[in-house]
Design a protein around this motif. Structure first.
Motif, short mmCIF file in Angstrom:
data_model
loop_
_atom_site.label_atom_id
_atom_site.label_comp_id
_atom_site.label_asym_id
_atom_site.label_seq_id
_atom_site.Cartn_x
_atom_site.Cartn_y
_atom_site.Cartn_z
N ALA A 28 0.99 -1.43 0.19
CA ALA A 28 0.11 -0.03 0.73
C ALA A 28 0.30 1.40 -0.01
CB ALA A 28 -1.34 0.06 1.16
N VAL A 29 0.35 2.45 -0.12
CA VAL A 29 0.81 3.90 -0.39
C VAL A 29 0.40 4.19 0.52
CG1 VAL A 29 2.05 5.83 -1.26
CG2 VAL A 29 1.71 3.04 -2.61
N PHE A 30 0.74 4.91 1.67
CA PHE A 30 1.01 5.31 2.94
C PHE A 30 0.04 7.08 2.93
CE2 PHE A 30 1.96 0.94 4.81
CZ PHE A 30 0.00 0.23 4.64
N GLY A 31 -0.28 7.43 3.96
CA GLY A 31 -0.50 8.54 3.91
C GLY A 31 0.90 8.92 4.22
N TYR A 32 1.56 10.39 3.59
CA TYR A 32 2.99 10.93 3.76
C TYR A 32 2.79 11.83 3.91
CZ TYR A 32 8.48 11.39 2.59
OH TYR A 32 9.25 11.52 2.49
N GLY A 33 3.85 12.34 5.32
CA GLY A 33 3.84 14.12 5.36
C GLY A 33 3.86 14.31 6.97
N ASN A 34 3.62 15.82 6.93
CA ASN A 34 3.28 16.20 8.84
C ASN A 34 2.00 15.28 8.43
OD1 ASN A 34 3.14 17.77 10.73
ND2 ASN A 34 4.10 19.63 9.70
N ALA A 35 1.91 14.88 10.11
CA ALA A 35 0.68 14.72 10.47
C ALA A 35 -0.66 15.77 11.27
CB ALA A 35 0.71 13.52 11.64
N ASN A 36 0.31 16.45 11.42
CA ASN A 36 -0.31 18.07 12.19
C ASN A 36 -0.52 19.23 10.47
OD1 ASN A 36 0.07 16.93 14.62
ND2 ASN A 36 2.21 16.97 14.50
N ALA A 37 -0.47 18.34 10.00
CA ALA A 37 -0.77 20.11 8.60
C ALA A 37 -2.05 19.99 8.75
CB ALA A 37 -0.69 18.65 7.15
N ASP A 38 -1.59 21.87 7.93
CA ASP A 38 -3.12 22.40 7.73
C ASP A 38 -3.89 21.84 6.58
OD1 ASP A 38 -2.76 23.78 9.88
OD2 ASP A 38 -2.19 25.52 9.11
N PHE A 39 -3.01 21.56 5.53
CA PHE A 39 -2.84 20.89 4.24
C PHE A 39 -2.66 19.68 4.06
CE2 PHE A 39 -2.78 25.53 4.07
CZ PHE A 39 -3.05 26.17 3.20
N HIS A 40 -4.33 18.69 2.99
CA HIS A 40 -4.23 17.43 3.17
C HIS A 40 -4.40 17.67 1.82
CE1 HIS A 40 -5.98 13.59 4.67
NE2 HIS A 40 -4.85 13.63 3.48
N VAL A 41 -3.33 16.78 0.85
CA VAL A 41 -3.70 16.24 -0.96
C VAL A 41 -4.41 15.12 -0.94
CG1 VAL A 41 -2.97 16.57 -3.11
CG2 VAL A 41 -2.47 18.43 -0.98
N ILE A 42 -5.60 14.71 -1.79
CA ILE A 42 -6.07 13.92 -1.54
C ILE A 42 -5.78 13.10 -2.97
CG2 ILE A 42 -7.80 12.45 -1.01
CD1 ILE A 42 -9.23 14.88 0.63
N GLY A 43 -5.37 12.05 -3.74
CA GLY A 43 -5.24 11.61 -3.95
C GLY A 43 -6.10 10.16 -4.61
N ASP A 44 -5.97 9.16 -5.73
CA ASP A 44 -6.91 8.38 -5.68
C ASP A 44 -6.10 6.90 -5.40
OD1 ASP A 44 -8.89 6.84 -7.19
OD2 ASP A 44 -9.55 7.73 -9.42
N TYR A 45 -5.34 6.94 -6.69
CA TYR A 45 -5.11 5.48 -6.16
C TYR A 45 -3.51 5.51 -6.65
CZ TYR A 45 -6.37 3.48 -10.62
OH TYR A 45 -6.38 3.67 -12.22
#
Length: 210
Positions: A28-45
């Motif tokens: 799987a390709v899990f969520g990546y980055g800062n878990a406290n982020a203000d901006f969440h970029v959401i892709g498809d698959y």
């Protein structure tokens, strides 16, 4: 409230319910980055937006690199392309699991992973959601706003438009393979203006308006 985690990849330790990946690909390709982020970029698959071998969303594919280039221009990302350092931003997919030959997930497979995506999104609790493409935009508008019925799923008209949700601001991004002249500049400009504003008021405003 901030999350107590410093993990960059899969910050909440999610375990996918199935493994249908090709040999050599990540499960799987899990969520990546800062878990406290203000901006969440959401892709498809992963098959369309990348990460099947890197394990990082928005890498490897042309579409993924196009989205990452926007994130970089906004100052959210630095460092290696396949393992960026993210600040105030997190990347994830509606459907995190990799599939044979990058095939499109079935409706049942999307449904299997919906609870995992929802748990991650609510744990991150970003101010601004940035769904990329029609599938992610449809899911975000249906699930996190009360306004899906107001819009046709016309990504050309929804691109870079700010939509108030239930505790979130939603700014859809048109699928990069469909970008016309000016689409990239439009989303960069919109997000630059948003960054210059008091966007953190989104939580209070969206709760009453969305």
């Amino acid at each position: 409230m901030q999350n107590v985690t410093d993990r960059t990849s899969n910050p909440f330790g999610l375990r996918p319910p199935f493994d249908r990946s090709d040999p050599g690909d990540r499960v799987a390709v899990f969520g990546y980055g800062n878990a406290n982020a203000d901006f969440h970029v959401i892709g498809d698959y992963p098959g369309i937006h990348g990460g099947e071998t890197t394990g990082v969303p928005f890498t490897e594919t042309e579409a993924g690199r196009a989205v990452q280039s926007v994130v970089r221009e906004l100052g959210f990302a630095s460092g290696p392309r396949d393992a960026p350092v993210l600040e105030n931003c997190v990347l994830s997919y509606v459907h995190m699991c990799t599939l044979p030959a990058g095939r499109t997930p079935t409706d049942a497979e999307y449904a299997d992973l919906e609870r995992f995506f929802d748990a991650e999104l609510r744990a991150i609790n970003a101010h601004v959601l940035l769904p990329v493409g029609a599938r992610a935009t449809d899911h975000v508008l249906r699930t996190y706003t009360t306004q899906r019925r107001r819009f046709d799923l016309d990504m050309a008209s929804l691109h870079a438009r700010d939509i108030r949700g239930r505790g979130f601001m939603v700014v859809p991004i048109r699928e990069p393979s469909e970008w016309d002249d000016g689409d990239r500049e439009t989303i960069v400009s919109t997000l630059e203006d948003l960054l210059a504003s008091d966007y953190r008021q989104t939580k209070g405003v969206a709760t009453t308006v969305g």
